[in-house]
Design a protein around this motif. Structure first.
Motif, mmCIF file in Angstrom:
data_model
loop_
_atom_site.group_PDB
_atom_site.id
_atom_site.type_symbol
_atom_site.label_atom_id
_atom_site.label_comp_id
_atom_site.label_asym_id
_atom_site.label_seq_id
_atom_site.Cartn_x
_atom_site.Cartn_y
_atom_site.Cartn_z
ATOM 1 N N PRO A 144 35.627 23.571 -20.531
ATOM 2 C CA PRO A 144 35.290 24.791 -19.782
ATOM 3 C C PRO A 144 34.560 24.508 -18.472
ATOM 4 C CG PRO A 144 33.760 24.497 -21.603
ATOM 5 C CD PRO A 144 34.797 23.416 -21.742
ATOM 6 N N ASP A 145 34.058 23.303 -18.294
ATOM 7 C CA ASP A 145 33.246 22.984 -17.120
ATOM 8 C C ASP A 145 33.982 22.181 -16.062
ATOM 9 O OD1 ASP A 145 30.999 24.137 -18.452
ATOM 10 O OD2 ASP A 145 30.776 22.278 -19.590
ATOM 11 N N ALA A 146 35.094 21.570 -16.413
ATOM 12 C CA ALA A 146 35.803 20.706 -15.474
ATOM 13 C C ALA A 146 37.294 20.761 -15.790
ATOM 14 C CB ALA A 146 35.285 19.262 -15.571
ATOM 15 N N PRO A 147 38.151 20.510 -14.788
ATOM 16 C CA PRO A 147 39.602 20.526 -15.038
ATOM 17 C C PRO A 147 40.053 19.251 -15.748
ATOM 18 C CG PRO A 147 39.164 20.013 -12.738
ATOM 19 C CD PRO A 147 37.832 20.322 -13.367
ATOM 20 N N GLN A 148 39.778 19.173 -17.052
ATOM 21 C CA GLN A 148 40.177 18.029 -17.857
ATOM 22 C C GLN A 148 40.328 18.478 -19.306
ATOM 23 O OE1 GLN A 148 37.139 14.999 -17.991
ATOM 24 N NE2 GLN A 148 35.656 16.310 -18.996
ATOM 25 N N LEU A 149 40.901 17.592 -20.127
ATOM 26 C CA LEU A 149 41.071 17.869 -21.551
ATOM 27 C C LEU A 149 40.114 17.021 -22.367
ATOM 28 C CD1 LEU A 149 44.971 18.011 -21.840
ATOM 29 C CD2 LEU A 149 43.374 19.897 -21.478
ATOM 30 N N LEU A 150 39.612 17.591 -23.447
ATOM 31 C CA LEU A 150 38.755 16.884 -24.393
ATOM 32 C C LEU A 150 39.634 16.396 -25.539
ATOM 33 C CD1 LEU A 150 35.880 19.536 -24.474
ATOM 34 C CD2 LEU A 150 36.079 17.518 -22.987
ATOM 35 N N HIS A 151 39.460 15.132 -25.922
ATOM 36 C CA HIS A 151 40.385 14.472 -26.839
ATOM 37 C C HIS A 151 39.694 14.086 -28.137
ATOM 38 C CE1 HIS A 151 43.271 10.808 -27.521
ATOM 39 N NE2 HIS A 151 43.448 11.762 -28.415
ATOM 40 N N VAL A 152 40.209 14.593 -29.256
ATOM 41 C CA VAL A 152 39.800 14.143 -30.590
ATOM 42 C C VAL A 152 40.918 13.279 -31.154
ATOM 43 C CG1 VAL A 152 39.369 14.853 -32.965
ATOM 44 C CG2 VAL A 152 38.261 16.069 -31.092
ATOM 45 N N HIS A 153 40.579 12.037 -31.480
ATOM 46 C CA HIS A 153 41.522 11.093 -32.086
ATOM 47 C C HIS A 153 41.156 11.024 -33.568
ATOM 48 C CE1 HIS A 153 43.756 7.015 -31.354
ATOM 49 N NE2 HIS A 153 44.440 7.857 -32.103
ATOM 50 N N ALA A 154 41.959 11.658 -34.398
ATOM 51 C CA ALA A 154 41.598 11.849 -35.800
ATOM 52 C C ALA A 154 42.324 10.845 -36.700
ATOM 53 C CB ALA A 154 41.940 13.266 -36.242
ATOM 54 N N TYR A 155 41.583 10.321 -37.676
ATOM 55 C CA TYR A 155 42.114 9.332 -38.611
ATOM 56 C C TYR A 155 41.880 9.823 -40.041
ATOM 57 C CZ TYR A 155 41.811 6.016 -34.670
ATOM 58 O OH TYR A 155 41.940 5.388 -33.459
ATOM 59 N N PHE A 156 42.914 9.725 -40.877
ATOM 60 C CA PHE A 156 42.750 9.901 -42.310
ATOM 61 C C PHE A 156 42.765 8.557 -43.015
ATOM 62 C CE2 PHE A 156 44.767 14.078 -41.206
ATOM 63 C CZ PHE A 156 43.615 14.825 -41.387
ATOM 64 N N GLN A 157 43.152 7.507 -42.312
ATOM 65 C CA GLN A 157 43.073 6.159 -42.832
ATOM 66 C C GLN A 157 42.798 5.212 -41.670
ATOM 67 O OE1 GLN A 157 46.807 5.148 -44.692
ATOM 68 N NE2 GLN A 157 47.921 5.068 -42.771
ATOM 69 N N ILE A 158 42.168 4.080 -41.969
ATOM 70 C CA ILE A 158 41.826 3.103 -40.942
ATOM 71 C C ILE A 158 43.022 2.188 -40.712
ATOM 72 C CG2 ILE A 158 40.305 1.222 -40.270
ATOM 73 C CD1 ILE A 158 38.911 3.880 -40.338
ATOM 74 N N VAL A 159 43.715 2.407 -39.624
ATOM 75 C CA VAL A 159 44.768 1.482 -39.207
ATOM 76 C C VAL A 159 44.252 0.744 -37.983
ATOM 77 C CG1 VAL A 159 46.729 2.720 -40.174
ATOM 78 C CG2 VAL A 159 45.886 3.353 -37.916
ATOM 79 N N THR A 160 44.431 -0.550 -37.958
ATOM 80 C CA THR A 160 43.859 -1.340 -36.874
ATOM 81 C C THR A 160 44.751 -2.527 -36.584
ATOM 82 O OG1 THR A 160 41.800 -2.346 -36.068
ATOM 83 C CG2 THR A 160 42.426 -2.827 -38.339
ATOM 84 N N GLY A 161 44.347 -3.313 -35.623
ATOM 85 C CA GLY A 161 45.117 -4.436 -35.119
ATOM 86 C C GLY A 161 44.922 -4.470 -33.620
ATOM 87 N N ASP A 162 45.927 -4.926 -32.882
ATOM 88 C CA ASP A 162 45.792 -4.859 -31.434
ATOM 89 C C ASP A 162 46.033 -3.431 -30.971
ATOM 90 O OD1 ASP A 162 48.757 -4.584 -30.568
ATOM 91 O OD2 ASP A 162 48.791 -6.338 -31.871
ATOM 92 N N SER A 163 45.763 -3.157 -29.694
ATOM 93 C CA SER A 163 45.861 -1.789 -29.188
ATOM 94 C C SER A 163 47.286 -1.257 -29.231
ATOM 95 C CB SER A 163 45.333 -1.722 -27.749
ATOM 96 O OG SER A 163 43.965 -2.024 -27.708
ATOM 97 N N LEU A 164 48.274 -2.136 -29.100
ATOM 98 C CA LEU A 164 49.657 -1.697 -29.057
ATOM 99 C C LEU A 164 50.228 -1.447 -30.444
ATOM 100 C CD1 LEU A 164 51.015 -4.081 -26.271
ATOM 101 C CD2 LEU A 164 50.323 -1.696 -26.055
ATOM 102 N N VAL A 165 49.969 -2.351 -31.374
ATOM 103 C CA VAL A 165 50.535 -2.234 -32.724
ATOM 104 C C VAL A 165 49.404 -2.318 -33.747
ATOM 105 C CG1 VAL A 165 52.179 -3.156 -34.386
ATOM 106 C CG2 VAL A 165 52.645 -3.350 -31.937
ATOM 107 N N LYS A 166 49.163 -1.242 -34.439
ATOM 108 C CA LYS A 166 48.161 -1.245 -35.517
ATOM 109 C C LYS A 166 48.858 -1.723 -36.793
ATOM 110 C CE LYS A 166 45.253 0.807 -32.705
ATOM 111 N NZ LYS A 166 44.158 0.058 -32.067
ATOM 112 N N ALA A 167 48.882 -3.032 -36.973
ATOM 113 C CA ALA A 167 49.695 -3.619 -38.045
ATOM 114 C C ALA A 167 48.997 -3.644 -39.391
ATOM 115 C CB ALA A 167 50.112 -5.038 -37.655
#
Length: 513
Positions: free
Chosen positions: A111-134
């Motif tokens: 509401p204060d600036a022309p941008q979007l607020l982002h929620v990155h939601a996880y139901f499980q922990i997937v990880t690895g490198d940024s490109l492929v969460k193996a």
């Protein structure tokens, strides 16, 4: 290698000498209102969640300066999504299978600036490198069962976050593509390591490591922390990352071949600047910016595409200047020559004056308008295919249902009758047919401004023909009266500072995304 006694007893300053500078002590930014509403709703509903990584920058994430990475108990999935929607967030998914299982995205308009607020939601922990969460690490229960409060938000214990941090950084060193990305901002890695080690009890971290990864020796944790703390130890981090990957092979969610293919796909998307290919869960749409000359169509359509394109798959097109097609390529190549030979036919303003004075248009102008109609139809057909696949299409100008309007069919029944039979009338009928049945935009943002403002803006525009106040006045009336009967139309007054105008435009278009 550090011993357990050495790790537990040493002071953070000695252990991390030479890392990035001290943490800032300036005032923390205030959380954004949609994020405050969401967190309050989650607490009120008694849902189990935590912000599970990069909590060094949690205050900035709450203020909209980064993603909010929330791990949520899968039993609370329905309540969590309800809280998101009630707090003004809209769900998004990854296109073409580029996402990860158990992970999704949600966005709200700041509401204060022309941008979007982002929620990155996880139901499980997937990880690895940024490109492929193996890898899928089945430690969600442990993170959610033992939390503390930071800036009012549940977060894992420092020891749990340190273990996951060391593991995540190590796995990033198993990919050459990821190494390039990681080294560009390695100072941030060092900052986070220092912040975690400043308050973590290394003995408790060892206990967590042993509980979670019983097959991996605790000495591997020591080696990882030591190697991450030394920026020049890249080779050692690569070797340790590969050793860790072997220890975690039972938790891989992708086999070696699937991981390689997924990485190739994502690298290609990265090279094509399509890394963030998110689409609204409500599917794609076409948003058209229309209005008289000098009201800011190009400026505001490009600003909207930039803001949305930071997260979503956005296609920006200029319908007033459609690209050539195979059919129109030859006429377009010959047009400059024809204009030099017949200079009296070179301007579209001539066609407008002919229309106003009930004078039949020239054959050259009729041919050009028909070619333009063909290329517009081809462009808009592609746009609707993009939208059907989930893309957000931002169109600068759009054909309306108003005969004679700019970017629309120019020939009514009276014009056809005046023309008589022959090639010219055939071209006129073809032009009308090309505009018939075009899909209407999902949302039309009609821009308005006083004539004085439009003339002032046109006077400073950088364009080949230079300022044209006569065209601004001549086209104003019909450009204000264009009709879009099957579209939602929202008017925005652009006679205000640019930042305020962009905010108003974003509020209008976000209502339909």
């Amino acid at each position: 290698m550090f011993s357990r006694r050495h790790l537990t007893s040493m002071q953070p300053k000695a252990y991390l000498a030479g890392l990035a500078g001290p943490e800032t002590t300036s005032a923390l930014p205030a959380p954004k209102e949609p994020i405050r509403r969401l967190l309050a709703s989650l607490d009120r509903m008694g849902l189990r969640y935590c912000h599970w990584k990069s909590n060094l920058r949690l205050a900035e994430s709450l203020a909209g300066e980064g993603d909010l990475d929330l791990l949520v108990d899968r039993q609370d999935a329905a309540g969590f999504q309800t809280a998101l929607v009630e707090s003004g967030f809209k769900l998004a998914v990854s296109a073409n299978g580029a996402g990860h299982p158990g992970v999704f995205h949600a966005f709200a308009l700041d509401p204060d600036a022309p941008q979007l607020l982002h929620v990155h939601a996880y139901f499980q922990i997937v990880t690895g490198d940024s490109l492929v969460k193996a890898y899928h690490l089945p430690v969600e229960w442990a993170l959610l069962a033992n939390t503390r409060r930071l800036h009012g938000v549940p977060v894992p214990t420092v020891e749990a976050e340190l273990v996951l941090f060391a593991l995540r950084v190590a796995l990033k060193h198993t990919s050459l593509a990821e190494l390039f990305l990681l080294q560009r901002h390695y100072d941030l890695v060092l900052q986070e390591l220092r912040w975690l080690c400043a308050s973590a009890n290394l003995g408790k971290a060892e206990e967590l490591w042993t509980t979670w990864f019983s097959g991996a020796p605790v000495s591997l944790l020591h080696d990882l922390i030591e190697a991450i703390a030394e920026p020049r130890a890249m080779v050692r981090r690569i070797l340790l990352g590969r050793q860790l990957a072997v220890q975690l092979r039972g938790w891989r969610r992708l086999n070696t071949l699937s991981e390689a293919l997924s990485r190739i796909q994502r690298v290609l998307l990265l090279l094509l600047r399509r890394r963030r290919r998110l689409i609204p869960i409500a599917a794609g749409l076409v948003i058209a910016f229309v209005g008289p000359m000098g009201t800011g169509k190009s400026t505001l359509s490009l600003a909207s595409a930039r803001i949305l394109g930071h997260h979503f798959d956005v296609r920006a097109v200029h319908v007033g200047k459609p690209p050539a097609t195979f059919v129109s390529l030859l006429p377009r190549l010959l047009l400059p020559l024809a204009r030099r030979i017949l200079p009296g036919h070179r301007s579209s303003a001539r066609a407008e004056r002919e229309q106003q004075q009930n004078v039949p248009p020239s054959l050259l102008n009729t041919l050009w308008l028909t070619v333009l109609a063909h290329d517009r139809r081809a462009l808009l057909s592609r746009c609707w295919r993009y939208a059907a696949a989930g893309s957000i299409v931002i169109a600068d100008r759009y054909p309306s249902a108003t005969l004679g309007a700019v970017d629309s069919s120019r020939f009514d029944d009276e014009a056809l009758a005046r023309c008589g039979r022959g090639l010219k009338q055939w071209l006129m009928r073809r032009e009308r047919a090309l505009y018939t049945g075009l899909p209407q935009p999902t949302l039309v943002i009609r821009l308005t401004a006083p004539i004085e403002t439009s003339l002032r803006r046109d006077a400073v525009r950088i364009k080949k023909e230079g300022p044209d106040p006569a065209a601004v006045k001549r086209r104003r009336k019909i450009e204000m009266e264009t009709e879009f009967p099957n579209s939602r139309v929202i008017s925005v007054d652009t006679d205000q500072p640019l930042e305020d105008t962009v905010k108003a435009v974003m509020q209008a278009l976000w209502s339909c995304v």
